[in-house]
Scaffold this active site. Structure first.
Site, PDB file in Angstrom:
ATOM      1  CG  HIS A  98      -1.984   0.966   1.327  1.00  0.00           C
ATOM      2  ND1 HIS A  98      -1.624   2.328   1.651  1.00  0.00           N
ATOM      3  CD2 HIS A  98      -3.221   1.126   0.687  1.00  0.00           C
ATOM      4  CE1 HIS A  98      -2.588   3.062   1.496  1.00  0.00           C
ATOM      5  NE2 HIS A  98      -3.708   2.569   0.816  1.00  0.00           N
ATOM      6  CD  GLU A 175      -5.024   2.026  -3.093  1.00  0.00           C
ATOM      7  OE1 GLU A 175      -6.394   2.099  -2.947  1.00  0.00           O
ATOM      8  OE2 GLU A 175      -4.416   2.188  -2.438  1.00  0.00           O
ATOM      9  N   GLY A 181      -6.094   9.457   0.147  1.00  0.00           N
ATOM     10  CA  GLY A 181      -6.377  10.062   1.392  1.00  0.00           C
ATOM     11  C   GLY A 181      -6.713  11.735   1.459  1.00  0.00           C
ATOM     12  CB  SER A 221     -10.129  10.687  -3.652  1.00  0.00           C
ATOM     13  OG  SER A 221      -9.126  11.221  -2.877  1.00  0.00           O
TER      14      SER A 221
END
Ligand code: 13P
Length: 264
Positions: A98, A175, A181, A221
């Site tokens: 991640h 991502e 975030g 998002s």
């Protein structure tokens, strides 16, 4: 058969054990009418929540995973959790690489590869996250970054290890770091699709024609405003959601909206 679509959330360092259980009970109850044959739901809670999470009533309706994993079975690795330990919980998947692991904790492509290999050795689905930083995007090297993360991340994973029968055991989440975030700016659906195409081509290069069957999810998002335009793109197989998923009712609404748009 319809191609499966995937919806999942990473709970990051949020929710207590009790809150996670309530979240999972509510989410599985709200989504229980949705046919799981063409739909995968997954949740990735904190380590401490996992022992209770795997005991929820509707366990069969949700895949559960860990946010990280050590690559050795045991050893002198203070603070790490091994695949053998996660296996005791009968988890389905392990998230690897991640962006917060890579950029806050300094993990490298090589280490993500060791974790992918360990995850597959122990039968877990390996969900590898990839994505370029804002600076890499500015420098026009996003495609190179994604290809490097995939080629190193999946090094020495033979094509047959990417599947268990017909079931893909390698999932990818695109991502972009700049999209994730608080303060993140969602990628446009057009931009995301071009990067998903790069990822798809690389997966075919690595795993042959069956690379087409490996799910590639978008995260960063995702919200009720952009979920529909993202999910209809050819190479976007699912949505990996953070903040917009942490309220079970809202996540259920988002899933229904996107599924409807995708004709389910
Ligand atoms: P946000 O949806 O909050 O941007 O988080 C995405 C994410 O990091 C999922 O792993």
């Amino acid at each position: 058969m319809l191609k499966k679509i995937y919806f999942g959330t990473n709970l990051k360092m949020y929710k207590t054990i009790k809150e996670t259980k309530v979240f999972l009970d509510t989410l599985t109850d709200l989504t229980k009418d949705m046919n799981r044959e063409d739909f995968e739901l997954f949740v990735i809670p904190s380590y401490t929540s996992l022992p209770d999470a795997v005991k929820i009533e509707n366990r069969g309706l949700v895949h559960l995973g860990a946010q990280n994993m050590g690559w050795e079975d045991e050893g002198q690795f203070t603070g790490e959790i091994s695949p053998v330990m996660l296996k005791e919980l009968a988890l389905d998947l392990v998230m690897i690489g991640h962006s917060e692991r890579r950029h806050v904790f300094g993990e490298t492509d090589e280490r993500e590869n060791w974790k992918v290999l360990a995850a597959r050795r122990h039968g877990f689905t390996a969900l590898l996250c990839v994505g370029e930083t804002g600076e890499e995007k500015e420098n026009n090297i996003s495609d190179e970054v994604l290809r490097t993360q995939l080629k190193v991340g999946f090094k020495d994973v033979p094509a047959e290890r990417a599947f268990d029968g017909d079931t893909p055991k390698i999932w990818v989440a695109y991502e972009p770091v700049w999209a994730i975030g608080v303060g993140g700016k969602p990628a446009s659906a057009e931009y995301a699709e071009t990067k998903h195409q790069v990822i798809r081509d690389c997966l075919v290069e690595l795993f042959g024609a069956r690379g087409e069957e490996l799910p590639v999810l978008y995260g960063g998002s995702v919200n009720p405003q952009n979920a529909e335009e993202l999910i209809v793109r050819r190479n976007i197989d699912g949505l990996f959601v953070g903040r917009s998923a942490w309220d079970a009712e809202k996540f259920n609404d988002l899933i229904r909206l996107a599924r409807k748009k995708a004709g389910r």
